[in-house]
Design an enzyme around this catalytic site. Structure first.
Site, mmCIF file in Angstrom:
data_model
loop_
_atom_site.group_PDB
_atom_site.id
_atom_site.type_symbol
_atom_site.label_atom_id
_atom_site.label_comp_id
_atom_site.label_asym_id
_atom_site.label_seq_id
_atom_site.Cartn_x
_atom_site.Cartn_y
_atom_site.Cartn_z
ATOM 1 N N ASP A 1 5.729 101.399 -94.399
ATOM 2 C CA ASP A 1 6.714 101.268 -95.484
ATOM 3 C C ASP A 1 5.969 101.047 -96.794
ATOM 4 O OD1 ASP A 1 9.089 101.427 -93.948
ATOM 5 O OD2 ASP A 1 8.940 99.314 -93.396
ATOM 6 N N HIS B 1 7.053 97.278 -92.732
ATOM 7 C CA HIS B 1 6.074 97.839 -91.812
ATOM 8 C C HIS B 1 4.893 98.336 -92.653
ATOM 9 C CE1 HIS B 1 9.798 98.465 -89.227
ATOM 10 N NE2 HIS B 1 9.061 97.566 -88.609
#
Ligand code: XUL
Ligand code: MN
Length: 346
Positions: free
Chosen positions: A54, A51
């Site tokens: 992330d 993501h």
């Protein structure tokens, strides 16, 4: 005979989890996000699903330049670990501004927020060397039908796809359909919906689909058919293999854990469709059971990978001539019995 594919595997850092569910506390201490990447190669994985946050935690509080600088640092770290970033997905379901969805929200401010996250995701993807943006359209749907204009919502989704294509001539978009959860009904529930968006876009060659086994099952479909549909169009960007026991919450069980034959057919379709020959990853999206002890828990990833590879052996050892005979004779009872015996090894 062509050379068999040697599969490469990926997972996302969220697959090493705290084991929480909505009815009780977390059962495992959080494993430091930054430490997870050192585990990949040891577990047999070389691809990382990501993501946007992330890659750059806390990105909403940072400037464009800071996001870029952190993304570049992250990209270097991945390289040093010998890892390939498979995709970046804008995580649009956690923010205050996306309570009612992002691209399809009724609020112009929310839509603007969703677009900014998406634009930054494309920049992050470019900075770390990933060619794909995954759109799991988590909150692009409704709890009650009257709350949004569904026709307008589809137009807005198409506009978003076109805007992303315009941003970067090299980017691919992989749409990951899911019929429900967290919304009651999502606007892009199946691969058919995803690929219609692809073909309606301004450059459909760069818009593909990502099939997650459990998402297809939640739509009442067989994941292998969803995969075959995308493969038939040259549009299977990636897969998230896992399993699901009926129409419940999204379970993310180990691949093959509920229904080995359904898993076998996914592997069969991928093999027969030449998936992986252009470097596509076998992505997993699996969570360890809440009851599992240990820390960090990673066995579910190794087990799912191993099950996939055993099923590859099963697919490759099918007697194709016999299958053809059964098909020619329209003797599907015999075919059924053969498949079961083959899977059981009897
Ligand atoms: C949610 C899901 C996500 C996507 C990535 O059901 O599968 O983890 O794969 O955003
Ligand atoms: Mn997924």
């Amino acid at each position: 005979m062509s050379i068999p594919v040697s599969y490469r595997f990926s997972f996302g850092p969220w697959n090493i989890s705290e084991g929480g569910d909505p009815f009780g506390p977390d059962v495992r201490k959080a494993y430091d996000h930054g430490e997870k990447f050192a585990l990949y190669r040891k577990l047999g994985f070389e691809g990382v699903q990501l993501h946007d946050d992330d890659v750059v935690p806390g990105m909403d509080g940072l400037t464009d330049a800071q996001v870029l600088e952190r993304a570049e640092r992250f990209g270097k770290m991945l390289k040093e670990e010998g890892l390939t970033p498979e995709f970046v997905a804008p995580r649009l379901w956690f923010a205050e501004g996306t309570v009612d969805g992002g691209y399809t929200s009724n609020s112009p401010r929310d839509r603007e927020y969703a677009w900014e996250r998406t634009r930054r995701s494309v920049e992050i993807a470019r900075a770390i060397g990933s060619k794909a943006i995954v759109l799991w359209l988590a909150r692009e749907g409704t709890y009650i039908r009257e709350s949004k204009d569904a026709r307008l919502a589809y137009q807005r989704l198409l506009e978003t796809v076109n805007r992303i294509l315009d941003l970067d001539a090299g980017v691919e978009i992989w749409i990951e359909p899911k019929p429900n959860e967290p919304t009651d009904l999502a606007y892009v529930p199946t691969m058919g919906h995803a690929l219609t968006l692809a073909y309606a876009s301004k450059d459909h060659a760069r818009v593909k689909g990502l099939v997650e086994s459990a998402h297809a099952m939640l739509a009442g479909l067989d994941p292998s058919d969803e995969m075959a549909f995308a493969l038939a169009h040259g549009k299977l960007g990636s897969v998230h293999l896992n399993d699901q026991n009926g129409l419940k919450y999204d379970q993310d069980k180990c691949f093959g854990s509920t229904n080995l034959r359904v898993a076998f057919n996914q592997v069969r379709v991928l093999e027969e469709g030449g998936y992986g020959r252009k470097g596509e990853f076998i992505g997993l999206d699996v969570k360890a059971m809440r009851t599992q002890k240990g820390w960090p828990v990673t066995v579910h990833l190794e087990n799912s990978r191993r099950t996939f590879l055993h099923l590859v052996d099963k697919v490759r050892s099918v007697d194709g001539r016999l299958v053809q005979q059964f098909r020619d004779a329209r003797d599907y009872e015999a075919l059924d019995a053969y498949v079961l015996a083959h899977l059981m090894g009897v």
